[in-house]
Design a protein around this motif. Sequence first.
Motif, PDB file in Angstrom:
ATOM      1  N   ARG A   9       0.854  -1.182   0.000  1.00 29.76           N
ATOM      2  CA  ARG A   9       0.000   0.000   0.000  1.00 29.76           C
ATOM      3  C   ARG A   9       0.889   1.230   0.000  1.00 29.76           C
ATOM      4  O   ARG A   9       1.690   1.416   0.922  1.00 29.76           O
ATOM      5  CB  ARG A   9      -0.945   0.030   1.202  1.00 29.76           C
ATOM      6  CG  ARG A   9      -1.825   1.275   1.166  1.00 29.76           C
ATOM      7  CD  ARG A   9      -3.030   1.218   2.040  1.00 29.76           C
ATOM      8  NE  ARG A   9      -3.906   2.343   1.714  1.00 29.76           N
ATOM      9  CZ  ARG A   9      -4.982   2.673   2.393  1.00 29.76           C
ATOM     10  NH1 ARG A   9      -5.351   1.942   3.440  1.00 29.76           N
ATOM     11  NH2 ARG A   9      -5.715   3.711   2.028  1.00 29.76           N
ATOM     12  N   GLU A  15      -6.647 -13.493   5.167  1.00 30.29           N
ATOM     13  CA  GLU A  15      -6.808 -12.074   4.879  1.00 30.29           C
ATOM     14  C   GLU A  15      -6.394 -11.769   3.434  1.00 30.29           C
ATOM     15  O   GLU A  15      -7.006 -10.927   2.772  1.00 30.29           O
ATOM     16  CB  GLU A  15      -5.983 -11.231   5.851  1.00 30.29           C
ATOM     17  CG  GLU A  15      -6.555 -11.129   7.247  1.00 30.29           C
ATOM     18  CD  GLU A  15      -6.433 -12.419   8.029  1.00 30.29           C
ATOM     19  OE1 GLU A  15      -5.402 -13.118   7.867  1.00 30.29           O
ATOM     20  OE2 GLU A  15      -7.368 -12.753   8.787  1.00 30.29           O
ATOM     21  N   LEU A  27      -8.938 -10.084   0.766  1.00 29.23           N
ATOM     22  CA  LEU A  27      -8.641  -8.858   0.028  1.00 29.23           C
ATOM     23  C   LEU A  27      -8.685  -9.109  -1.481  1.00 29.23           C
ATOM     24  O   LEU A  27      -9.235  -8.305  -2.241  1.00 29.23           O
ATOM     25  CB  LEU A  27      -7.267  -8.326   0.431  1.00 29.23           C
ATOM     26  CG  LEU A  27      -6.809  -7.048  -0.282  1.00 29.23           C
ATOM     27  CD1 LEU A  27      -7.770  -5.892  -0.006  1.00 29.23           C
ATOM     28  CD2 LEU A  27      -5.389  -6.678   0.141  1.00 29.23           C
ATOM     29  N   GLU A  28      -8.118 -10.222  -1.913  1.00 32.58           N
ATOM     30  CA  GLU A  28      -8.125 -10.569  -3.339  1.00 32.58           C
ATOM     31  C   GLU A  28      -9.559 -10.674  -3.853  1.00 32.58           C
ATOM     32  O   GLU A  28      -9.897 -10.149  -4.920  1.00 32.58           O
ATOM     33  CB  GLU A  28      -7.391 -11.895  -3.550  1.00 32.58           C
ATOM     34  CG  GLU A  28      -7.373 -12.367  -4.995  1.00 32.58           C
ATOM     35  CD  GLU A  28      -6.762 -13.752  -5.133  1.00 32.58           C
ATOM     36  OE1 GLU A  28      -6.302 -14.074  -6.241  1.00 32.58           O
ATOM     37  OE2 GLU A  28      -6.761 -14.514  -4.139  1.00 32.58           O
ATOM     38  N   MET A  45     -11.077  -7.173  -4.090  1.00 31.17           N
ATOM     39  CA  MET A  45     -10.457  -6.338  -5.118  1.00 31.17           C
ATOM     40  C   MET A  45     -10.876  -6.743  -6.526  1.00 31.17           C
ATOM     41  O   MET A  45     -10.744  -5.952  -7.469  1.00 31.17           O
ATOM     42  CB  MET A  45      -8.931  -6.389  -4.996  1.00 31.17           C
ATOM     43  CG  MET A  45      -8.378  -5.634  -3.801  1.00 31.17           C
ATOM     44  SD  MET A  45      -6.554  -5.696  -3.695  1.00 31.17           S
ATOM     45  CE  MET A  45      -6.084  -4.650  -5.092  1.00 31.17           C
ATOM     46  N   LEU A 105      -7.903  -7.556   8.537  1.00 26.06           N
ATOM     47  CA  LEU A 105      -7.468  -7.011   7.254  1.00 26.06           C
ATOM     48  C   LEU A 105      -7.385  -5.489   7.319  1.00 26.06           C
ATOM     49  O   LEU A 105      -6.404  -4.886   6.864  1.00 26.06           O
ATOM     50  CB  LEU A 105      -8.438  -7.450   6.159  1.00 26.06           C
ATOM     51  CG  LEU A 105      -8.179  -6.909   4.754  1.00 26.06           C
ATOM     52  CD1 LEU A 105      -6.796  -7.292   4.265  1.00 26.06           C
ATOM     53  CD2 LEU A 105      -9.251  -7.428   3.781  1.00 26.06           C
ATOM     54  N   ARG A 106      -8.394  -4.870   7.905  1.00 24.37           N
ATOM     55  CA  ARG A 106      -8.387  -3.410   8.030  1.00 24.37           C
ATOM     56  C   ARG A 106      -7.189  -2.928   8.860  1.00 24.37           C
ATOM     57  O   ARG A 106      -6.533  -1.949   8.515  1.00 24.37           O
ATOM     58  CB  ARG A 106      -9.697  -2.951   8.681  1.00 24.37           C
ATOM     59  CG  ARG A 106     -10.866  -2.846   7.724  1.00 24.37           C
ATOM     60  CD  ARG A 106     -12.131  -2.494   8.440  1.00 24.37           C
ATOM     61  NE  ARG A 106     -13.123  -1.955   7.523  1.00 24.37           N
ATOM     62  CZ  ARG A 106     -14.427  -2.081   7.703  1.00 24.37           C
ATOM     63  NH1 ARG A 106     -14.902  -2.731   8.758  1.00 24.37           N
ATOM     64  NH2 ARG A 106     -15.259  -1.548   6.831  1.00 24.37           N
ATOM     65  N   ILE A 120      -3.963  -3.124   6.636  1.00 32.84           N
ATOM     66  CA  ILE A 120      -3.776  -2.278   5.447  1.00 32.84           C
ATOM     67  C   ILE A 120      -3.928  -0.789   5.734  1.00 32.84           C
ATOM     68  O   ILE A 120      -3.484   0.039   4.932  1.00 32.84           O
ATOM     69  CB  ILE A 120      -4.740  -2.677   4.313  1.00 32.84           C
ATOM     70  CG1 ILE A 120      -6.205  -2.482   4.734  1.00 32.84           C
ATOM     71  CG2 ILE A 120      -4.474  -4.097   3.860  1.00 32.84           C
ATOM     72  CD1 ILE A 120      -7.188  -2.823   3.631  1.00 32.84           C
ATOM     73  N   ILE A 180     -12.235  -0.637   2.637  1.00 27.36           N
ATOM     74  CA  ILE A 180     -13.324  -1.604   2.826  1.00 27.36           C
ATOM     75  C   ILE A 180     -14.547  -0.887   3.378  1.00 27.36           C
ATOM     76  O   ILE A 180     -14.475  -0.239   4.432  1.00 27.36           O
ATOM     77  CB  ILE A 180     -12.893  -2.749   3.753  1.00 27.36           C
ATOM     78  CG1 ILE A 180     -11.685  -3.476   3.161  1.00 27.36           C
ATOM     79  CG2 ILE A 180     -14.049  -3.735   3.960  1.00 27.36           C
ATOM     80  CD1 ILE A 180     -11.097  -4.524   4.058  1.00 27.36           C
ATOM     81  N   LEU A 200     -15.332  -3.554  -1.500  1.00 24.50           N
ATOM     82  CA  LEU A 200     -14.207  -2.652  -1.704  1.00 24.50           C
ATOM     83  C   LEU A 200     -14.792  -1.375  -2.293  1.00 24.50           C
ATOM     84  O   LEU A 200     -15.408  -1.405  -3.349  1.00 24.50           O
ATOM     85  CB  LEU A 200     -13.182  -3.254  -2.661  1.00 24.50           C
ATOM     86  CG  LEU A 200     -11.916  -2.401  -2.830  1.00 24.50           C
ATOM     87  CD1 LEU A 200     -10.979  -2.641  -1.656  1.00 24.50           C
ATOM     88  CD2 LEU A 200     -11.207  -2.719  -4.129  1.00 24.50           C
TER      89      LEU A 200
END
Length: 243
Positions: free
Chosen positions: A148, A159, A163-164, A167, A202-203, A206, A215, A225
């Motif tokens: 990032r 995670e 995310l994948e 996204m 995850l939050r 990132i 998110i 997302l």
Amino acid sequence: MGPRITVVEDEDALGVLLRYNLEAEGYEVDVIARGDEADLRLKEAVPDLLLLDWMLPGLSGVELCRRLRTRPETERLPIIMLTARGEESERVRGLSVGADDYVVKPFSTPELMARVRAMLRRVKPERISSQLVAGDLDLDRETHRVRRAGREVKLGPTEFRLLEFLMQSPGRVFSREQLLDGVWGRDIYVDERTVDVHVGRLRKAINRGRQRDPIRTVRGAGYSLDENFTSPRPASAQRAEAS
């Protein structure tokens, strides 16, 4: 448009599941329930990859695979066979008529999606990207690294998959049940509250300082997302986030 995938599967529920997960990854999907109908349709248009069930009404998957390999326009078509037959002799038979890969039901949805990506990267690398980019987030599927704004983000395997998954479809809202199916797979029992725990992790990984949270929580619906996050930020805003 993304790579075109034809699914030949006569189980309605499985056909719906495959369409949903493949479209979530950005593929253009056509689902056909009969082998003889698929035989006709594939003469008209050839997809980038074929998911083919072994047992089909009208024409078996094995016979359809054999026919496709005799035609110049489909002799190199990537084919993954889906079947409940797990015996070695049956696997050998499927591969001997021209299938490139073989997945036994019940299968893990994330594993099947990974096999599809791997095959497309191998035979049609120009049709699938190994990287996903959204705003200042970069996800590399091959190295399993996330950055990032140039900073490497350490993520656990769950995670990373979460995310994948998000996204791949910016702006699309996924329910907790849909995230469980897409990230964990249908064959694994996980409580829906587990999704909230992993979204929280995850939050935390990132987001740093005053960086925007990509998110979006949609009350009563699930997570997505944020499609606005994919838009470039003004330079002044980027400097403020970095400070």
